[in-house]
Motif scaffolding. Structure first.
Motif, PDB file in Angstrom:
ATOM      1  N   LEU A   1       0.814  -1.204   0.000  1.00 23.32           N
ATOM      2  CA  LEU A   1       0.000   0.000   0.000  1.00 23.32           C
ATOM      3  C   LEU A   1       0.852   1.261   0.000  1.00 23.32           C
ATOM      4  O   LEU A   1       0.429   2.313  -0.501  1.00 23.32           O
ATOM      5  N   THR A   2       2.057   1.175   0.563  1.00 26.63           N
ATOM      6  CA  THR A   2       2.907   2.365   0.579  1.00 26.63           C
ATOM      7  C   THR A   2       3.309   2.760  -0.839  1.00 26.63           C
ATOM      8  O   THR A   2       3.703   3.906  -1.068  1.00 26.63           O
ATOM      9  N   GLN A   3       3.237   1.762  -1.771  1.00 22.54           N
ATOM     10  CA  GLN A   3       3.518   2.048  -3.174  1.00 22.54           C
ATOM     11  C   GLN A   3       2.230   2.258  -3.958  1.00 22.54           C
ATOM     12  O   GLN A   3       2.236   2.213  -5.179  1.00 22.54           O
ATOM     13  N   LYS A   4       1.130   2.459  -3.191  1.00 26.78           N
ATOM     14  CA  LYS A   4      -0.185   2.721  -3.764  1.00 26.78           C
ATOM     15  C   LYS A   4      -0.664   1.553  -4.623  1.00 26.78           C
ATOM     16  O   LYS A   4      -1.359   1.713  -5.621  1.00 26.78           O
ATOM     17  N   ASN A   5      -0.262   0.329  -4.238  1.00 23.90           N
ATOM     18  CA  ASN A   5      -0.689  -0.908  -4.898  1.00 23.90           C
ATOM     19  C   ASN A   5      -1.697  -1.586  -3.994  1.00 23.90           C
ATOM     20  O   ASN A   5      -1.353  -2.114  -2.931  1.00 23.90           O
ATOM     21  N   CYS A   6      -2.943  -1.563  -4.416  1.00 21.40           N
ATOM     22  CA  CYS A   6      -4.002  -2.166  -3.611  1.00 21.40           C
ATOM     23  C   CYS A   6      -4.517  -3.473  -4.194  1.00 21.40           C
ATOM     24  O   CYS A   6      -5.646  -3.902  -3.903  1.00 21.40           O
ATOM     25  N   THR A   7      -3.731  -4.089  -5.063  1.00 22.87           N
ATOM     26  CA  THR A   7      -4.145  -5.365  -5.656  1.00 22.87           C
ATOM     27  C   THR A   7      -4.350  -6.389  -4.549  1.00 22.87           C
ATOM     28  O   THR A   7      -3.470  -6.594  -3.700  1.00 22.87           O
ATOM     29  N   THR A   8      -5.526  -7.065  -4.588  1.00 22.62           N
ATOM     30  CA  THR A   8      -5.906  -7.949  -3.489  1.00 22.62           C
ATOM     31  C   THR A   8      -6.402  -9.280  -4.043  1.00 22.62           C
ATOM     32  O   THR A   8      -7.112  -9.337  -5.057  1.00 22.62           O
ATOM     33  N   THR A   9      -5.995 -10.372  -3.380  1.00 19.00           N
ATOM     34  CA  THR A   9      -6.442 -11.718  -3.741  1.00 19.00           C
ATOM     35  C   THR A   9      -7.306 -12.264  -2.620  1.00 19.00           C
ATOM     36  O   THR A   9      -6.880 -12.280  -1.447  1.00 19.00           O
ATOM     37  N   PHE A  10      -8.523 -12.724  -2.984  1.00 10.53           N
ATOM     38  CA  PHE A  10      -9.446 -13.339  -2.036  1.00 10.53           C
ATOM     39  C   PHE A  10      -9.581 -14.831  -2.363  1.00 10.53           C
ATOM     40  O   PHE A  10      -9.577 -15.235  -3.521  1.00 10.53           O
ATOM     41  N   HIS A  11      -9.699 -15.646  -1.357  1.00  9.12           N
ATOM     42  CA  HIS A  11      -9.782 -17.098  -1.507  1.00  9.12           C
ATOM     43  C   HIS A  11     -11.191 -17.586  -1.215  1.00  9.12           C
ATOM     44  O   HIS A  11     -11.992 -16.890  -0.587  1.00  9.12           O
ATOM     45  N   GLU A  12     -11.468 -18.798  -1.658  1.00  7.40           N
ATOM     46  CA  GLU A  12     -12.737 -19.490  -1.406  1.00  7.40           C
ATOM     47  C   GLU A  12     -13.928 -18.612  -1.778  1.00  7.40           C
ATOM     48  O   GLU A  12     -14.838 -18.342  -0.980  1.00  7.40           O
ATOM     49  N   ILE A  13     -13.902 -18.219  -3.040  1.00  7.73           N
ATOM     50  CA  ILE A  13     -14.979 -17.389  -3.570  1.00  7.73           C
ATOM     51  C   ILE A  13     -16.235 -18.239  -3.699  1.00  7.73           C
ATOM     52  O   ILE A  13     -16.200 -19.364  -4.206  1.00  7.73           O
ATOM     53  N   SER A  14     -17.355 -17.702  -3.257  1.00 10.21           N
ATOM     54  CA  SER A  14     -18.649 -18.391  -3.315  1.00 10.21           C
ATOM     55  C   SER A  14     -19.657 -17.508  -4.028  1.00 10.21           C
ATOM     56  O   SER A  14     -19.403 -16.312  -4.254  1.00 10.21           O
ATOM     57  N   PRO A  15     -20.820 -18.053  -4.370  1.00  9.93           N
ATOM     58  CA  PRO A  15     -21.822 -17.247  -5.081  1.00  9.93           C
ATOM     59  C   PRO A  15     -22.247 -15.987  -4.329  1.00  9.93           C
ATOM     60  O   PRO A  15     -22.684 -15.016  -4.944  1.00  9.93           O
ATOM     61  N   GLN A  16     -22.124 -15.939  -3.002  1.00  7.26           N
ATOM     62  CA  GLN A  16     -22.536 -14.760  -2.238  1.00  7.26           C
ATOM     63  C   GLN A  16     -21.624 -13.564  -2.481  1.00  7.26           C
ATOM     64  O   GLN A  16     -21.955 -12.429  -2.131  1.00  7.26           O
ATOM     65  N   HIS A  17     -20.448 -13.842  -3.078  1.00  8.75           N
ATOM     66  CA  HIS A  17     -19.528 -12.761  -3.405  1.00  8.75           C
ATOM     67  C   HIS A  17     -19.841 -12.147  -4.757  1.00  8.75           C
ATOM     68  O   HIS A  17     -19.092 -11.283  -5.222  1.00  8.75           O
ATOM     69  N   ASN A  18     -20.914 -12.540  -5.349  1.00 11.61           N
ATOM     70  CA  ASN A  18     -21.277 -12.065  -6.680  1.00 11.61           C
ATOM     71  C   ASN A  18     -21.953 -10.686  -6.577  1.00 11.61           C
ATOM     72  O   ASN A  18     -23.167 -10.560  -6.679  1.00 11.61           O
ATOM     73  N   GLN A  19     -21.167  -9.601  -6.357  1.00  7.32           N
ATOM     74  CA  GLN A  19     -21.687  -8.240  -6.228  1.00  7.32           C
ATOM     75  C   GLN A  19     -20.555  -7.242  -6.424  1.00  7.32           C
ATOM     76  O   GLN A  19     -19.425  -7.625  -6.676  1.00  7.32           O
ATOM     77  N   LYS A  20     -20.907  -5.941  -6.245  1.00  8.24           N
ATOM     78  CA  LYS A  20     -19.945  -4.885  -6.482  1.00  8.24           C
ATOM     79  C   LYS A  20     -19.245  -4.506  -5.173  1.00  8.24           C
ATOM     80  O   LYS A  20     -19.872  -4.408  -4.125  1.00  8.24           O
ATOM     81  N   TYR A  21     -17.897  -4.300  -5.318  1.00 12.86           N
ATOM     82  CA  TYR A  21     -17.108  -3.965  -4.139  1.00 12.86           C
ATOM     83  C   TYR A  21     -16.309  -2.689  -4.405  1.00 12.86           C
ATOM     84  O   TYR A  21     -15.912  -2.401  -5.539  1.00 12.86           O
ATOM     85  N   PHE A  22     -16.046  -1.961  -3.251  1.00 14.88           N
ATOM     86  CA  PHE A  22     -15.283  -0.721  -3.309  1.00 14.88           C
ATOM     87  C   PHE A  22     -14.071  -0.858  -2.403  1.00 14.88           C
ATOM     88  O   PHE A  22     -14.143  -1.485  -1.332  1.00 14.88           O
ATOM     89  N   PHE A  23     -12.989  -0.220  -2.832  1.00 17.71           N
ATOM     90  CA  PHE A  23     -11.767  -0.273  -2.034  1.00 17.71           C
ATOM     91  C   PHE A  23     -11.800   0.843  -1.009  1.00 17.71           C
ATOM     92  O   PHE A  23     -12.133   1.995  -1.319  1.00 17.71           O
ATOM     93  N   ARG A  24     -11.390   0.486   0.276  1.00 16.96           N
ATOM     94  CA  ARG A  24     -11.268   1.468   1.356  1.00 16.96           C
ATOM     95  C   ARG A  24      -9.872   1.375   1.938  1.00 16.96           C
ATOM     96  O   ARG A  24      -9.393   0.288   2.257  1.00 16.96           O
TER      97      ARG A  24
END
Length: 567
Positions: free
Chosen positions: A80-103
């Motif tokens: 994040l100090t290099q302004k890199n907010c690339t994120t990996t999430f595991h065990e994706i399920s159908p409930q994750h099927n929506q829009k997300y915002f970075f904070r």
């Protein structure tokens, strides 16, 4: 201040203002595979006044539209100090099927939710679609071909495994970043196009986590000259001479074969026989080696040579003999040959009207014998043919035929017969004691290998029994046969007969003049003298050689000997 300077200054101020704003850059949507992981590429900008608040204690938090936090204990986030907010999430399920915002949450004054930019996670049960480039392959044989298979990479920590079927050549793999900062895995297959690849399916498969597999197919189209040119024969197998047979020429080619040509191969020459895909002909022993040629606009190819098996009955059956004469009892080898297909050979010994089988192959091994008269026979299901009768030229030393060799006669004349066989043709010599006033030898050939000689002695004058010897010779040896001849007593003249002879003699004398009587007396004295001379030489050995001569010459010689004896 110039107008150009003013424009540059305005642009710099605008850029400075933008850099001082909060902004996140991420794709509008990203596809995730259910049960797997997903990587959201992300970068951000903050206002210049919060520069000192951006430190290692800052955290990336993802909120949905309802301000719920997407929690993942295994969450992986960039620097994040290099302004890199690339994120990996595991065990994706159908409930994750929506829009997300970075904070961005730094536990100080720097806490901001980038609601101007959001990403929609599309959770799919099926793997993403693969892409082949180019979608089809149309090349000429011999050209180099490169085909790329691209597979989306929803999760950078678990990229898919790509495979090709069939593996036609070299494979190279790379990870390529897309414009929206997502990645695809690219596998490049490079091979040389062959006619074997024409209309073949080329498949690229991708295996994601949990063995979820995706594949994509393409068909290759290759142009090539004729290949795998071949001939089929109907009916298959052996055919009988003069029957109908059909030959078909086929070949793999793209574009298709335009012309066919048939040739008869005869040594170094090739004779054109036809110009169609099918050749109809009558089976012939003169036409057994054939091939075809296929042609299209790219080139030609010849088939392999086809050997037709033509069956025909035997003819021209012959026996090959050893060069020159052979010696009796020596081992010899005879060959039987025949213009036939197929052929089985038999050997026979001819003995008068009977034929005895002595072999059943094309080669006969035997001992040379003077009595052997043989021939061979070729057979197949179409007929039979025999060679001529062969009598071998077998050489052997002379042998006197004892049963046919004998003496007979009386005191007036003795005749001794000597018969011999031999090859080369034999000669006969006689040995006997003394010389009689009238001795003759006559000879005659009995066959190509047999000779008869007859020794005739008129009024033999031997006092004791004698032995006559017949000698037979040729270049290989000799043989002898002895004849024991008894003494035959001379017949006595009676007194009456003596008076008759005296009376006749006196009458003859009375008719002659005295000088004639005187000459007769002189001749009588000389004859008596010669008789005594022969008597003294009766124990001498006389050897006479008689070659095969005519009877006329034999008779003439006998008469001449008789006159010389009288003189």
């Amino acid at each position: 201040m110039s107008a150009f300077t003013k424009v540059l200054l305005l642009g710099f101020l605008l850029h400075s203002d933008q850099c001082d704003k909060f902004k996140a850059t991420l794709p509008q949507n990203i596809k995730a595979l259910q049960g797997s992981c997903v990587t959201i590429p992300c970068s951000f900008l903050i206002e210049k006044t919060h520069k000192e608040n951006l430190n290692s204690k800052c955290k990336a938090v993802w909120k949905d539209i309802n301000d719920n936090t997407l929690l993942d204990p295994k969450q992986e986030t960039g620097d994040l100090t290099q302004k890199n907010c690339t994120t990996t999430f595991h065990e994706i399920s159908p409930q994750h099927n929506q829009k997300y915002f970075f904070r961005l949450d730094c536990n100080n004054a720097l806490q901001f939710t980038f609601k101007e930019s959001g990403v929609i996670i599309q959770v799919k049960a099926a793997p993403p679609i693969l892409k082949l480039t180019p979608p089809t392959v149309s090349v000429s044989e011999g050209e180099s071909v490169s085909v790329q298979c691209s597979a989306p990479v929803p999760c950078l920590s678990l990229p898919p495994t790509l495979t090709w079927s069939p593996v036609l050549g070299h494979i190279q793999e790379t990870l390529q970043e897309q414009q929206d900062k997502t990645y695809v895995k690219v596998s490049t297959l490079t091979f040389t196009a062959s006619h074997l690849h024409h209309k073949n399916n080329i498949t690229c498969s991708a295996v994601y986590s949990h063995a979820v597999q995706a594949s994509v197919h393409m068909t290759s189209f290759v142009t090539y000259r004729p290949t795998n040119t071949r001939v089929t024969v109907s009916p298959s197998g052996p055919v009988t001479e003069h029957t109908n047979v059909s030959l078909t020429c086929s070949s793999d080619a793209n574009p298709a074969v335009q012309h066919y040509h048939w040739y008869k191969a005869d040594g170094g020459t090739h004779t054109l026989m036809g110009n169609s895909a099918v050749l109809h002909m009558k089976a012939s022993r003169e036409t057994t080696v054939i091939y075809c040629e296929a042609e299209n606009e790219l080139g030609t190819e010849n088939s392999t040579v086809t050997h037709l098996e033509i069956h025909y009955p035997p003819r021209n059956t012959t026996v090959s003999l050893p060069a020159g004469p052979v010696t009796e009892h020596s081992h010899i080898m005879l060959n039987c040959s025949s213009d036939a297909n197929p052929s089985v050979f038999y050997w026979y010994k001819a003995d008068g009207g009977t034929h005895t089988q002595i072999g059943n192959s094309s080669v006969l091994n035997m001992k040379a014998s003077r009595e052997t008269v043989i021939f061979c026979e070729a057979q197949n299901h179409l007929g039979t043919d025999r060679s001529g009768v062969i009598k071998l030229d077998v050489q052997f030393p002379p042998q006197i035929v004892s049963l046919s060799s004998k003496c007979s006669g009386d005191s007036a004349q003795i005749s001794c017969v000597c018969e011999t066989e031999g090859n080369p043709f034999p000669l006969i010599h006689w040995s006997f004691p003394g010389v009689s006033p009238n001795t003759s030898i006559s000879s005659e050939p009995l066959s190509d290998n047999a000779l008869r000689s007859v020794l005739t002695v008129i009024k033999p004058q031997w006092r004791d029994s004698v032995t006559l010897v017949c000698h037979s010779t040729n270049s290989l040896g000799s043989d002898t046969h002895s004849f024991d001849v008894p003494v035959f007593e001379q017949e006595t003249i009676s007194k009456g007969d003596t008076m008759t002879v005296v009376f006749i003699s006196l009458r003859v004398v009375s008719l002659l003049v005295f000088p004639c009587a005187f000459l007769v007396m002189i001749r009588s004295v000389n004859r008596h003298h010669n008789h005594r001379h022969h008597h003294h030489r009766a124990t001498d050995m006389v050897v006479m050689e008689q070659l095969p001569v005519s009877n006329e010459m034999q008779t003439a010689n006998s008469d001449e000997d008789f006159e010389n004896a009288e003189n």
